[in-house]
Design an enzyme around this catalytic site. Structure first.
Site, PDB file in Angstrom:
ATOM      1  N   GLY A   1       0.810  -1.207   0.000  1.00  0.00           N
ATOM      2  CA  GLY A   1       0.000   0.000   0.000  1.00  0.00           C
ATOM      3  C   GLY A   1       0.845   1.259   0.000  1.00  0.00           C
ATOM      4  O   GLY A   1       2.062   1.220  -0.220  1.00  0.00           O
TER       5      GLY A   1
ATOM      6  N   ASP B   1     -10.289   7.739   0.794  1.00  0.00           N
ATOM      7  CA  ASP B   1      -9.589   6.965  -0.243  1.00  0.00           C
ATOM      8  C   ASP B   1     -10.410   5.750  -0.659  1.00  0.00           C
ATOM      9  O   ASP B   1      -9.911   4.613  -0.644  1.00  0.00           O
ATOM     10  CB  ASP B   1      -8.209   6.550   0.264  1.00  0.00           C
ATOM     11  CG  ASP B   1      -7.249   6.190  -0.871  1.00  0.00           C
ATOM     12  OD1 ASP B   1      -7.522   6.570  -2.026  1.00  0.00           O
ATOM     13  OD2 ASP B   1      -6.223   5.534  -0.602  1.00  0.00           O
TER      14      ASP B   1
ATOM     15  N   PHE C   1       1.732   3.194   2.471  1.00  0.00           N
ATOM     16  CA  PHE C   1       2.665   3.410   3.579  1.00  0.00           C
ATOM     17  C   PHE C   1       3.303   2.132   4.101  1.00  0.00           C
ATOM     18  O   PHE C   1       3.954   2.142   5.133  1.00  0.00           O
ATOM     19  CB  PHE C   1       1.946   4.118   4.731  1.00  0.00           C
ATOM     20  CG  PHE C   1       1.462   5.495   4.370  1.00  0.00           C
ATOM     21  CD1 PHE C   1       2.349   6.536   4.211  1.00  0.00           C
ATOM     22  CD2 PHE C   1       0.115   5.734   4.173  1.00  0.00           C
ATOM     23  CE1 PHE C   1       1.902   7.804   3.874  1.00  0.00           C
ATOM     24  CE2 PHE C   1      -0.338   6.996   3.844  1.00  0.00           C
ATOM     25  CZ  PHE C   1       0.552   8.041   3.682  1.00  0.00           C
ATOM     26  N   GLY C   2       3.114   1.016   3.411  1.00  0.00           N
ATOM     27  CA  GLY C   2       3.714  -0.200   3.902  1.00  0.00           C
ATOM     28  C   GLY C   2       3.222  -1.425   3.164  1.00  0.00           C
ATOM     29  O   GLY C   2       2.644  -1.329   2.071  1.00  0.00           O
TER      30      GLY C   2
END
Length: 478
Positions: free
Chosen positions: A205, A319, A207-208
């Site tokens: 994703g 989102d 952020f990770g």
């Protein structure tokens, strides 16, 4: 409840119970398990809890409790599980009795706590301790008995409503194995994922990364590990924790626990065996029927309706897209990834933000002015609805010339509806009356167009979307 002399377990977790925790709970001498987590309790931890001599399990996490942790809890010599995380507690953490065996995992995300280094907090200053104890000494006599009695009556009413509601819950809700919210250490996450082995990687994703994991008790989970080197990752983690601590809905991915340590920050989530909606839309191995697509749209809209209208503070996801919709074993859709989510203050319809959603799905006002509101989520939902029915991404190369997905669909209604919907969808619906199919497809697309109007004030409210989609679903089932 005060008359239940041999009460052994109280579990009122995952409700919206507010007010102070009644001190009368401390009179349940036979109690060995108390779980009041994931509610809206405020005030202090009752001193009377120290009278629960046989208590083995105490979970008060994910509330809004303040004040200090009573030192008298050191008398609970059988206590082997404690979770006070995600509250507003302050002052010194007791260090005697059962607290010798607890770690920082029991006290995550609180106010200004201090104590032993293994609790992950700074050491206490002597004068702070005296001041804190003096404040608590006075407060324990000020707490009104009348308020406690009122809250107790409320608990009894909620308990009755819980049993009544439980009988009517859908089967997919009842069979969820995630009622236990235990703490998971970093070491267990390493074991669960074979040291975060690439073969267990199921997604990447903003952020990770997300890994499939198997906990020691046999529970299969999804473990979202944040890349702390990436700008905004910590804020994303904090945003998800803030949202997930207050919400509970069958169409939202459930959080089991978090892991926050110097090595990693991770969210341990309910595992969705059928992966993302995006995978199902664009894989050549799958083709969803109209009924399946409408059912998923109802699931997603129901989740957004809950976030927007189902609780005291509005949550805006920010989102919404197929990649953030996950499917369980029964193909029920669950909205996931709250890393950009915003909680709107009471009586506030919008807020400003610098965070960016996904190109193609973000509402025009979100990208131009940073305005975040419920209607922004509705816009994203509308674009996603059109994508689901047409099987065309809003960023598809065919829209590079200035024509958008919405404009492409809009000019095709009402005369050329069948030209914009997924061709594979039409092939599996051949047995249906084509005139009726075309009429239903047009009704679905019109909802998407109304949700994705350029002007925010012209868009539908998500609570009006759900009944319209349910009406279409009933017609499809006839």
């Amino acid at each position: 409840m005060g008359k239940l002399n041999v009460l052994q377990m109280v579990d009122l977790s995952w409700n919206q119970i507010r007010g102070s925790i009644p001190s009368i709970i401390g009179t349940f001498q036979s109690l060995n398990r108390l779980d009041l987590s994931n509610n809206i309790f405020v005030g202090h931890i009752p001193q009377s809890f120290s009278d629960l001599k046989g208590l083995e399990y105490l979970d008060l996490s994910y509330n809004r409790l303040s004040g200090t942790i009573p030192k008298s809890l050191e008398k609970l010599r059988y206590l082997n599980y404690l979770n006070f995380s995600f509250n507003k507690l302050s002052g010194e953490i007791p260090s005697g009795g059962p607290f010798v065996n607890f770690t920082d995992q029991s006290f995550l995300e609180n106010g200004v706590l201090c104590g032993r280094s293994n609790f992950g907090v700074p050491p206490c200053k002597a004068h702070s301790k005296r001041k804190s104890n003096m404040a608590f000494h006075w407060l324990k006599y000020i707490l009104p008995a009348i308020a406690s009695t009122t809250i107790l009556l409320g608990l009894i009413l909620l308990w009755k409503q819980y049993h009544k509601r439980k009988a009517s819950l859908p089967s997919s809700y009842e069979k969820s194995p995630l009622t236990e919210h235990k703490m998971v250490s970093y070491q267990e996450l390493r074991l669960a994922t074979n040291d975060f082995c690439g073969s267990n990687l199921i997604g990447v994703g903003s952020f990770g990364s997300v890994y499939k994991g198997l906990l020691s008790d046999g529970t299969v989970v999804a473990i979202k590990v944040l890349n702390l080197q990436m700008e905004g990752a910590s804020k994303s983690f904090d945003a998800e924790c803030k949202v997930l601590r207050t919400i509970r809905h069958r169409n939202l991915v459930k959080v089991i626990t978090t892991c926050s340590s110097p090595e990693v920050r991770a969210l341990v989530l309910q595992y969705m065996s059928n992966g993302s909606l995006e995978k199902w839309l664009y894989s050549h191995n799958y083709c969803l029927s109209i009924l399946q697509r409408v059912s998923m749209l109802i699931d997603i809209a129901s989740a957004l309706e809950y976030l927007h209208h189902g609780q005291e503070e509005t949550v805006v996801h920010c989102d919404v897209k197929p990649g953030n919709v996950l499917l369980d074993e029964d193909m029920v859709a669950h909205v996931a990834d709250f890393g950009l989510a915003k909680i709107l203050a009471k009586n506030k319809d919008a807020t400003q933000t610098r965070t960016i959603g996904t190109v193609g799905y973000a509402a025009p006002e979100y990208g131009s002015t940073g305005t975040v509101s419920r209607s922004g989520d509705v816009y994203s939902f509308g674009i996603m609805l059109l994508e689901i029915m047409a099987r065309k991404k809003p960023t598809d190369e065919m829209f590079a010339g200035g024509v958008t997905l919405r404009q492409w669909v809009n000019v095709s209604i009402p005369d050329n509806v069948l030209e914009v919907v997924d061709a594979d969808l039409l092939s599996i619906e051949e047995g249906r009356d084509m005139y009726a199919t075309e009429s239903m497809l047009m009704s679905i697309l019109e909802i998407g167009l109304r949700c994705s109007e350029v002007a925010a004030e012209d868009r539908m409210d998500i609570k009006d979307v759900v009944p319209k989609l349910k009406k279409i679903k009933l017609a499809l089932q006839e």
